[in-house]
Design a protein around this motif. Structure first.
Motif, mmCIF file in Angstrom:
data_model
loop_
_atom_site.group_PDB
_atom_site.id
_atom_site.type_symbol
_atom_site.label_atom_id
_atom_site.label_comp_id
_atom_site.label_asym_id
_atom_site.label_seq_id
_atom_site.Cartn_x
_atom_site.Cartn_y
_atom_site.Cartn_z
ATOM 1 N N GLU A 1 1.098 -6.952 5.030
ATOM 2 C CA GLU A 1 1.760 -6.113 6.116
ATOM 3 C C GLU A 1 2.640 -4.934 5.253
ATOM 4 O OE1 GLU A 1 5.019 -8.487 7.306
ATOM 5 O OE2 GLU A 1 5.688 -8.866 5.278
ATOM 6 N N ARG A 2 2.924 -3.787 6.167
ATOM 7 C CA ARG A 2 3.498 -2.825 5.783
ATOM 8 C C ARG A 2 4.940 -2.786 5.943
ATOM 9 N NH1 ARG A 2 -0.032 1.144 4.369
ATOM 10 N NH2 ARG A 2 1.373 2.647 3.449
ATOM 11 N N VAL A 3 5.795 -2.583 4.811
ATOM 12 C CA VAL A 3 7.164 -2.710 4.992
ATOM 13 C C VAL A 3 7.827 -1.425 4.702
ATOM 14 C CG1 VAL A 3 7.348 -5.030 4.808
ATOM 15 C CG2 VAL A 3 7.473 -3.632 2.740
ATOM 16 N N GLY A 4 8.953 -1.116 5.012
ATOM 17 C CA GLY A 4 9.706 0.180 4.549
ATOM 18 C C GLY A 4 10.207 -0.006 3.219
ATOM 19 N N LEU A 5 10.362 0.966 2.420
ATOM 20 C CA LEU A 5 10.991 0.852 1.161
ATOM 21 C C LEU A 5 11.947 -0.180 0.942
ATOM 22 C CD1 LEU A 5 9.274 2.118 -1.184
ATOM 23 C CD2 LEU A 5 10.741 3.952 -1.367
ATOM 24 N N ASP A 6 13.041 0.304 1.762
ATOM 25 C CA ASP A 6 14.093 -0.674 1.671
ATOM 26 C C ASP A 6 14.018 -2.137 1.740
ATOM 27 O OD1 ASP A 6 15.564 1.680 1.145
ATOM 28 O OD2 ASP A 6 16.305 1.866 3.022
ATOM 29 N N ASP A 7 12.912 -2.496 2.233
ATOM 30 C CA ASP A 7 12.504 -3.784 2.258
ATOM 31 C C ASP A 7 11.398 -4.687 1.029
ATOM 32 O OD1 ASP A 7 14.314 -4.557 4.294
ATOM 33 O OD2 ASP A 7 12.802 -3.439 5.810
ATOM 34 N N ALA A 8 11.109 -3.583 0.370
ATOM 35 C CA ALA A 8 10.196 -3.908 -0.697
ATOM 36 C C ALA A 8 10.330 -4.518 -1.776
ATOM 37 C CB ALA A 8 9.161 -2.500 -0.689
ATOM 38 N N ALA A 9 11.601 -4.359 -2.179
ATOM 39 C CA ALA A 9 12.054 -4.972 -3.505
ATOM 40 C C ALA A 9 11.431 -6.798 -3.574
ATOM 41 C CB ALA A 9 13.511 -4.938 -3.828
ATOM 42 N N GLY A 10 10.876 -6.845 -4.766
ATOM 43 C CA GLY A 10 10.629 -8.379 -4.998
ATOM 44 C C GLY A 10 9.244 -8.535 -4.369
ATOM 45 N N ARG A 11 8.590 -7.564 -3.382
ATOM 46 C CA ARG A 11 7.436 -7.974 -2.557
ATOM 47 C C ARG A 11 6.054 -7.576 -3.549
ATOM 48 N NH1 ARG A 11 8.306 -8.384 2.928
ATOM 49 N NH2 ARG A 11 5.958 -9.295 2.790
ATOM 50 N N ILE A 12 5.055 -8.117 -3.390
ATOM 51 C CA ILE A 12 3.769 -7.864 -4.104
ATOM 52 C C ILE A 12 2.884 -6.713 -3.530
ATOM 53 C CG2 ILE A 12 1.620 -8.961 -5.132
ATOM 54 C CD1 ILE A 12 4.178 -10.231 -5.953
ATOM 55 N N LEU A 13 2.698 -5.624 -4.222
ATOM 56 C CA LEU A 13 2.026 -4.510 -3.587
ATOM 57 C C LEU A 13 0.595 -5.004 -3.343
ATOM 58 C CD1 LEU A 13 2.590 -1.368 -6.030
ATOM 59 C CD2 LEU A 13 3.042 -1.744 -3.450
ATOM 60 N N ARG A 14 -0.054 -4.725 -2.304
ATOM 61 C CA ARG A 14 -1.462 -5.028 -2.146
ATOM 62 C C ARG A 14 -2.628 -3.846 -2.165
ATOM 63 N NH1 ARG A 14 -2.937 -10.154 -0.567
ATOM 64 N NH2 ARG A 14 -4.719 -9.463 -1.440
ATOM 65 N N ALA B 1 12.611 -2.738 -10.330
ATOM 66 C CA ALA B 1 13.355 -1.540 -10.494
ATOM 67 C C ALA B 1 12.448 -0.581 -10.802
ATOM 68 C CB ALA B 1 14.693 -1.614 -11.296
ATOM 69 N N PRO B 2 11.622 -0.621 -11.887
ATOM 70 C CA PRO B 2 10.938 0.790 -12.188
ATOM 71 C C PRO B 2 9.794 1.202 -11.258
ATOM 72 C CG PRO B 2 10.964 -1.074 -13.825
ATOM 73 C CD PRO B 2 11.444 -1.516 -12.933
ATOM 74 N N GLU B 3 9.296 0.050 -10.472
ATOM 75 C CA GLU B 3 8.217 0.253 -9.393
ATOM 76 C C GLU B 3 8.902 0.878 -8.352
ATOM 77 O OE1 GLU B 3 8.764 -2.632 -11.055
ATOM 78 O OE2 GLU B 3 7.087 -2.887 -12.348
ATOM 79 N N MET B 4 9.870 0.496 -8.156
ATOM 80 C CA MET B 4 10.845 1.238 -6.862
ATOM 81 C C MET B 4 10.974 2.520 -7.176
ATOM 82 S SD MET B 4 11.669 0.457 -3.954
ATOM 83 C CE MET B 4 12.069 -1.275 -3.514
ATOM 84 N N THR C 1 7.081 6.169 1.540
ATOM 85 C CA THR C 1 8.133 5.781 2.274
ATOM 86 C C THR C 1 7.835 4.344 2.943
ATOM 87 O OG1 THR C 1 6.948 6.533 4.521
ATOM 88 C CG2 THR C 1 8.688 7.837 3.409
ATOM 89 N N ASP C 2 6.563 3.875 2.962
ATOM 90 C CA ASP C 2 6.267 2.459 3.379
ATOM 91 C C ASP C 2 4.918 1.825 2.349
ATOM 92 O OD1 ASP C 2 5.546 3.615 6.589
ATOM 93 O OD2 ASP C 2 4.083 3.061 4.847
ATOM 94 N N VAL C 3 5.129 0.679 2.096
ATOM 95 C CA VAL C 3 4.074 0.136 1.451
ATOM 96 C C VAL C 3 3.511 -1.052 1.904
ATOM 97 C CG1 VAL C 3 4.582 0.821 -0.842
ATOM 98 C CG2 VAL C 3 5.952 -0.993 -0.011
ATOM 99 N N GLU C 4 2.230 -1.244 1.773
ATOM 100 C CA GLU C 4 1.459 -2.309 1.973
ATOM 101 C C GLU C 4 1.740 -3.591 1.154
ATOM 102 O OE1 GLU C 4 -0.509 -2.053 4.812
ATOM 103 O OE2 GLU C 4 -1.513 -3.984 4.660
ATOM 104 N N VAL C 5 2.411 -4.662 1.450
ATOM 105 C CA VAL C 5 2.529 -5.739 0.661
ATOM 106 C C VAL C 5 2.127 -7.064 1.157
ATOM 107 C CG1 VAL C 5 4.709 -4.592 -0.380
ATOM 108 C CG2 VAL C 5 4.885 -6.184 1.891
#
Ligand code: AMP
Ligand code: MG
Length: 400
Positions: A24-37, A155-158, A167-171
């Motif tokens: 799913e796509r999420v905004g950056l502020d909800d992406a911490a701890g998620r797995i990039l797809r 943190a580094p990935e963010m 602005t948003d990522v597929e996770v």
């Protein structure tokens, strides 16, 4: 009785049957701890321009090397690049500013002295060509691969995502997990205890293992040792969750209804029983809609070892996480094992003066003895083949 399979076979069977939970796509502020797809590439060169690394003056080093320069402008961070008039001039600069056109050197402010409208270099100070200039594209060039699919966003990935305009990522979608404690003897944490009763703790321990790994969609429930009740509860949970983790009721006792209930609900058994201690009765299967069902033994050490050794890696791998090989440690004491079984032994790990990880085994007397686990960091995996493993043996180590 089912034949025992090895730890490696259990691992491979789980990997082969695990479903994918999608993305799913999420905004950056909800992406911490998620797995990039998907991979992330550089939006532009980094740094995007020749970047000043010191507060001071920018100038051009000429053959004659003058010692004083007329101030002809100011270049602050965030301003478009100015142009140096000539080799007799300088421009005041701040850290992070663009290098003014025509300049090839930054002199830090502490190596200068102000004299009216001129800057004079400190005595004997010899500026080097391109000193304190962070060259455009020296960290990475446009389109360079910055993050691989499967990376967990820390943190580094963010920082990299934000700096590259993502602005948003597929996770990976975090699966919804139901944890079901089975057992007539169990009562809730805050309940008044009756004779013969114990507090439910496996479900909380399993939920903690999940939540500390980013699985926040976790629901807990309990079911009595009754086939009908077990079927009804599991039927409802299979409709609402992608993953079920059960504890207890999976052995061969007359009150162990979990395998029969799962069978009645069309959950296809992939395996039952692994040649390991603790956790031998573990069961794994796939539901009619592809739900992953892990039924773990109820003994607290068994449940936790199976969760850490099989369930967590399987869930992370299904979400596309790049799997790291296990850590290796060196045993600092001998351990009694079983020649026919892989043994998982809780251990306390510390590093010796040369940085070598030494594991001190803290064997639980029974698979129900979990009071000493908080003094350990995880468990070592000791392969079958011998009845005692000597000090100095290297072993794979799994953290709680
Ligand atoms: P079982 O695998 O159902 O035979 O359970 C084995 C033992 O594990 C039980 O006798 C309980 O003492 C313990 N046990 C089972 N479920 C739990 C639980 N949810 N929390 C704590 N202990 C449990
Ligand atoms: Mg039970």
């Amino acid at each position: 009785m089912n034949e025992l399979i090895s730890v490696a076979e259990a691992e491979a069977l789980i990997a082969r049957h695990m479903p994918s939970f999608g993305s799913e796509r999420v905004g950056l502020d909800d992406a911490a701890g998620r797995i990039l797809r998907g991979p992330i590439h550089a939006e532009r060169d980094q740094p995007p321009f020749d970047r000043v690394m010191m507060d001071g003056i920018a100038l051009r080093r000429s053959g004659s090397l003058p010692r004083s320069f007329k101030l002809s402008g100011v270049q602050l961070a965030g301003m478009a690049a100015q142009t140096l008039l000539d080799e007799d001039s300088c421009i005041e600069v701040t850290t992070g500013a663009m290098l003014p056109d025509g300049c090839d050197c930054i002199v830090p402010v502490e190596q200068t002295r102000r004299d009216g409208d001129r800057y004079v270099l400190a005595e004997d100070y010899q500026p080097a060509h391109r000193q304190f200039i962070h060259a455009r594209g020296s960290d990475c060039v446009i389109d360079a691969l910055l993050l691989d699919a499967g990376t967990c966003i820390g943190a580094p990935e963010m920082a990299v995502l934000a700096a590259n305009g993502v602005t948003d990522v597929e996770v990976a979608i975090v699966p919804s997990v139901a944890i079901i404690a089975t057992g007539d003897e169990l009562v809730d944490v805050g309940a008044v205890l009756g004779e013969g009763q114990i507090r439910r703790s496996n479900d909380r321990a399993l939920a903690a293992a999940l939540r500390t790994r980013g699985f926040h969609r976790v629901a807990l429930s309990q079911v009595a040792d009754d086939l009908g009740a077990t079927i009804a509860t599991l039927d409802a949970l299979l409709a609402t969750h992608e993953v079920l983790i059960l504890s207890g009721g999976v052995s061969m006792g007359q009150r162990d209804h979990v395998p029969a209930a799962l069978h009645a609900l069309g959950v296809r058994r992939v395996f039952h029983r692994i040649a390991q201690r603790p956790g031998k009765p573990m069961w794994f299967g796939i539901g009619p809609q592809g739900q992953a069902v892990f039924a773990l033994p109820g003994n607290p050490v068994s449940a936790l070892v199976c969760a850490i050794r099989y369930v967590m890696p399987a869930l992370l791998a299904s979400m596309g996480t790049v799997t790291e090989p296990p850590e290796h440690v060196c045993l600092d004491g001998a351990v009694d094992t079983n020649a026919n079984l892989t043994c998982f032994v809780p251990a306390h790990v510390q590093h010796d003066s040369s940085g070598r990880a030494l594991a001190h085994p803290v064997p639980s007397r029974t698979s129900g003895d979990f009071s000493s686990l908080p003094r350990t960091h995880g468990f070592v995996q000791l392969p079958p083949g011998q009845n005692i493993v000597v000090a100095g043996t290297a072993a794979a180590f799994y953290r709680w």
